[in-house]
Write an enzyme that holds these catalytic residues in place. Structure first.
Site, short mmCIF file in Angstrom:
data_model
loop_
_atom_site.label_atom_id
_atom_site.label_comp_id
_atom_site.label_asym_id
_atom_site.label_seq_id
_atom_site.Cartn_x
_atom_site.Cartn_y
_atom_site.Cartn_z
N GLY A 133 3.76 -0.05 -1.37
CA GLY A 133 3.69 -0.79 -2.71
C GLY A 133 4.91 -0.78 -3.48
O GLY A 133 5.21 -1.51 -4.30
N ILE A 192 0.87 -1.18 0.22
CA ILE A 192 0.25 0.14 0.07
C ILE A 192 0.83 1.22 -0.07
O ILE A 192 1.81 1.30 0.94
CB ILE A 192 -0.80 0.02 1.18
CG1 ILE A 192 -1.80 -1.20 1.39
CG2 ILE A 192 -1.87 1.32 1.31
CD1 ILE A 192 -2.47 -1.43 2.85
N CYS A 193 0.58 2.08 -0.82
CA CYS A 193 1.49 3.26 -1.12
C CYS A 193 2.90 3.31 -1.06
O CYS A 193 3.19 2.54 -1.85
CB CYS A 193 0.94 4.46 0.01
SG CYS A 193 1.34 6.22 -0.26
N GLU A 194 3.67 3.72 -0.18
CA GLU A 194 5.02 3.52 -0.08
C GLU A 194 5.53 1.98 -0.04
O GLU A 194 6.34 1.59 -0.41
CB GLU A 194 5.61 4.30 0.93
CG GLU A 194 7.25 4.34 1.04
CD GLU A 194 7.99 4.93 1.90
OE1 GLU A 194 7.34 5.16 3.17
OE2 GLU A 194 8.92 5.48 1.98
#
Lengths: 370, 290
Positions: free
Chosen positions: A156, A152-154
Site C-alpha cells: 500500500g 496491501i500493507c507495505e
C-alpha cells in the site's frame, strides 16, 4: 464436593470427562496428522497466468471467474514482508476469488524471493522500477492509459508513492492495512498495538545499518520473530492449545495449516530497501511529512488526485488504524473514502465477516468510479 | 496451602534462584572479560589465544538449564496443586504443566533471540581456531551475545514472576468472593489473559526494549566478526570474499537499473515524438489571430 474456598472447583467426573475428551481429540488428531501431506495444504490456488517478468519479479493475470464488469483492470501489490498469497489463502477465504466473482479483472505482482544478491535493491527500484513496469504492462495489454491499483500493507505504501509520482497512470487507488503516518501509533494507547513502531524507534539508525551490513537483507525469519513478539501468549499457545482445538476436525485443521504455510513463507527483504523502510519511514516518518524521496523526486501526497479508498482493520495491532487514516488529510482528491472493517491485520482478509465485506466493498467502490 | 501463599513461595523461590544464577553468570563473564583483556595486553600479535575455558561456559550453560528445569518442575507442581483434593490426572497435569511452564516463555519470547542466534552462528569456532585475532573478536562477540541474551531473559523472568503473582492474586480474590473456576478451560483462559497483559506491558517497557536492542546489536557484532574471519580465509585460498560479492551484486543492480531506464526511454521516445509532432501540427491553428 470441593471446598468452597478453593479457587478451582472441578468435579472428579468432569475432570475425567475432560481428560477423556482430550485423549480422544489427540487420537483423532494424530490420525489426521499422519494422513495429511504437505502438498495437500495448498494456498493461492486461484488459476492465473504469468504475463511478464523482470529479474525476480513476475506479473500474473488471474483467469476470470465471471464476466468482467469493472474496468480498467486492478493490479494487486503486496509488500516485501510476507507474500501476496494472503489475498488468496483458500477457496472460501480469498479476496482474489471474491473480486473475480464480482467481475473485477485482476492482476498481481509477485516480488519473488530476494536473496543477499538483491541487497542493493531500493524502494526506488520497486516503486519506480518494477511496479511502474507492471502498470505499463497491464495498460499495454488492455490498451488503456490508466489502471486501478490495490496495495496491501507495505504494498500500500508502494502504491501510494507510485500514485503520487505517476497520477496520470492511476485511475483509482485502493489501499488496505497500510501505514502512512508511522508515528500515529502513539495516538491510541492500546496495549499490544503498534509494537513494531515502538520497537523500530527504540533502535538507533546505525543498528539498522549494521544489521543490513551483516545479513545483506532483513531476514524473513527475523521479521517473523518480531511479529511473534506482538502476540506473545498466542505464539506460546499456538502449537499446543490452538492446534489441539482444531486437530481432530479436518476442515479446521487444514485452515490452521494453510495459515501456517503462509506464515512460514517469509521472503527476505532486500537490504537497502529495508533501510529505507525502517529508517526513512518507521523512524523518520518521511511519507506523511512529504519528505520521502524516490528516484530524486519527493513523494507529495497532495499529488494523489485520483479517487482513494482506504481500507483498514479496526483491531489491527500491526498497523494501528490511526497510522492508515492519516492519509485522508493529505491527499489531493476530494473523493477519499474509508472502509473500516472488523478484525485484525490478517483477519481482515481471512475472517468470515471481514473478507466478505472487503471484496464486495472494493468491487462496489470501483464499479462506481469506472 | 493457600493458593496465594503457594504462588508467593513459588515466585520467591524461583526469583532467588534466578538472581543467584545471574550473579554467578555475571561473575563468570567478568572473569572471562578480564582474562581476555590481559591476553590482549601481554600476548604478542597473532599468538594463540588459548584462554577460553570451555568447561566453565558449559558449566554455566548447564546451570542455566538446571535453573529452568527446576522452574519448570515448580510450575508442574503448581499445575498439580490446582487440582486440589483430587487424584491428579496425568494427562491434564501434563497439559497444565506445559501451559504454566516458564521455560515456554523463555522459548517463546526468545524467538527473536533464537532467530538471531541461528542467523549469527555461522562457522563453528573449531573451524576458525587458527586465525587468532579474528577468533578472539568472534569469541568476544559470542560472549557478549550470551551476556545480552541472559540479560534479556532476566527481563522475561521478572515478567513471568509478575504474571504468576497477578494470577495468584486473581485466584485468591475469586476464592474470597466464593467464586470458583469450574473447568480447566476457565483456569487456562484466566492464565492466558493475565500473562498476555503482563507480557505486552513488559514489551513496552524501557528495560525490555533496551535488552532487545542490545541483543540485536550483539548478534550483529558476532555475525560481522565471523565475516571478518571468512574474509581472511577466502583471501588466503583465493575464493571471492563477501565484500567482493557484494560489490559484484551492487554493480549488477546498477546495470539492471540502467538497462531498465534505457528500455523505458526507448519505449517512451515514439510516444514523445508523436506528442511533439501532434503539437507542431496543432500549433499553426493555435497561432491564428482571433
Amino acid at each position: 464436593m470441593s471446598k468452597p474456598d478453593a479457587p478451582v472447583q472441578i468435579e472428579p467426573e468432569q475432570a475425567v470427562a475432560e481428560a477423556a475428551e482430550l485423549g480422544q481429540k489427540l487420537a483423532r488428531g494424530a490420525e489426521l496428522f499422519a494422513k495429511l501431506r504437505d502438498d495437500e495444504v495448498k494456498i493461492a490456488t486461484t488459476p492465473k497466468d504469468e504475463v511478464w517478468r523482470q529479474d525476480k519479479v513476475t506479473l500474473h493475470h488471474y483467469r476470470p471467474l465471471a464476466p468482467v464488469k469493472v474496468a480498467p483492470p486492478v493490479l494487486i501489490a503486496y509488500g516485501l514482508i510476507g507474500r501476496y498469497t494472503m489475498a488468496d489463502l483458500q477457496e472460501d477465504r480469498s479476496l482474489v476469488r471474491n473480486l473475480l466473482k464480482l467481475g473485477v479483472d485482476l492482476y498481481v505482482v509477485d516480488w519473488g524471493n530476494p536473496t543477499r544478491a538483491d541487497r542493493w535493491l531500493t524502494l526506488d527500484d520497486y516503486i519506480d522500477g518494477y511496479l511502474d513496469e507492471c502498470v505499463r504492462e497491464v495498460a499495454r495489454r488492455h490498451k488503456v492509459d490508466k489502471v486501478n491499483l490495490l496495495g496491501i500493507c507495505e504494498g500500500g505504501v508502494f502504491t501510494t508513492c507510485y500514485a503520487a509520482l505517476h497520477p496520470d497512470t492511476v485511475k483509482n487507488m485502493v489501499i488496505t492495512i497500510t501505514p502512512i503516518d508511522f508515528h500515529a501509533d502513539t495516538e491510541q494507547d492500546r496495549l499490544g498495538h503498534g509494537f513494531i513502531n515502538l520497537w523500530t524507534r527504540s533502535l538507533a539508525p546505525e543498528d539498522i545499518d549494521r544489521l543490513i551490513e551483516a545479513h545483506g537483507t532483513l531476514p524473513g525469519e527475523f521479521m517473523g520473530s518480531v511479529f511473534s513478539m506482538m502476540t506473545p501468549m498466542r505464539t506460546l499457545m499456538k502449537y499446543n492449545l490452538d492446534m489441539l482445538e482444531v486437530m481432530d476436525d479436518e476442515k479446521k485443521f487444514l485452515n490452521f495449516l494453510r495459515m501456517e504455510k503462509w506464515i512460514a513463507d517469509r521472503p527476505h527483504h532486500p537490504g537497502e530497501a529495508a533501510k529505507q523502510w525502517l529508517k526513512d519511514l518507521y523512524q523518520d516518518n518521511k511519507l506523511i511529512n512529504n519528505a520521502f524521496v524516490i528516484n530524486g523526486r519527493t513523494v507529495n501526497l497532495s499529488d494523489i488526485t485520483m479517487p482513494v479508498l482506504n481500507v483498514f482493520a479496526k483491531d489491527d495491532h500491526i498497523i494501528p488504524p490511526a497510522t492508515s487514516q492519516a492519509l485522508g488529510a493529505k491527499v489531493g482528491t476530494k473523493d477519499y473514502s474509508e472502509l473500516p472493517l472488523p478484525g485484525g491485520h490478517v483477519g481482515v482478509f481471512v475472517g468470515g465477516k471481514s473478507q466478505a465485506l472487503l471484496g464486495s466493498g472494493i468491487a462496489k467502490w470501483l464499479a462506481e468510479r469506472q | 496451602m493457600d493458593p496465594a501463599q503457594y504462588m508467593k513461595a513459588l515466585a520467591e523461590l524461583w526469583g532467588q534462584g534466578g538472581q543467584s544464577f545471574m550473579a554467578t553468570q555475571q561473575n563468570l563473564l567478568r572473569d572471562m572479560a578480564e582474562r581476555f583483556n590481559k591476553a590482549g595486553e601481554n600476548a604478542p600479535a597473532g599468538a594463540p589465544a588459548n584462554l577460553f575455558d570451555p568447561a566453565a561456559m558449559t558449566q554455566a550453560n548447564e546451570a542455566f538449564g538446571r535453573l529452568w528445569s527446576s522452574a519448570a518442575e515448580l510450575s508442574q507442581t503448581f499445575a498439580r496443586n490446582l487440582q486440589q483434593g483430587k487424584e491428579p490426572d496425568p494427562l491434564v497435569s501434563g497439559l497444565l504443566g506445559r501451559i504454566f511452564d516458564p521455560s515456554a516463555w523463555f522459548a517463546g519470547s526468545e524467538g527473536m533471540d533464537a532467530a538471531l542466534n541461528r542467523l549469527a552462528q555461522g562457522p563453528r569456532l573449531a573451524d576458525i581456531w587458527n586465525t587468532e585475532r579474528q577468533m578472539l573478536a568472534v569469541f568476544n562477540a559470542w560472549t557478549a551475545l550470551r551476556r545480552r541474551s541472559l540479560e534479556h531473559n532476566t527481563v522475561m523472568l521478572e515478567a513471568w514472576l509478575a504474571a504468576a503473582r497477578s494470577f495468584a492474586k486473581l485466584l485468591n480474590e475469586k476464592a474470597d468472593r466464593k467464586e470458583a473456576l469450574g473447568s480447566w478451560r476457565e483456569v487456562l483462559a484466566l492464565w492466558v489473559e493475565t500473562a498476555n497483559k503482563v507480557l505486552l506491558e513488559t514489551q513496552r517497557s524501557e528495560p525490555y526494549l533496551k535488552s532487545q536492542r542490545e541483543l540485536l546489536k550483539a548478534s550483529t557484532d558476532l555475525r560481522l566478526a565471523q565475516q571478518e574471519v571468512a574474509e581472511f580465509y577466502s583471501e588466503m585460498f583465493g575464493y571471492p570474499t563477501r565484500a567482493e560479492l557484494d560489490d559484484v551484486h551492487k554493480a549488477l543492480t546498477e546495470l539492471r537499473r540502467e538497462v531498465r531506464a534505457l528500455e523505458r526511454a526507448g519505449r517512451d521516445r515514439p510516444a514523445r515524438k508523436a506528442r511533439r509532432s501532434g503539437a507542431a501540427r496543432a500549433a499553426p491553428s493555435e497561432e491564428k489571430p482571433s
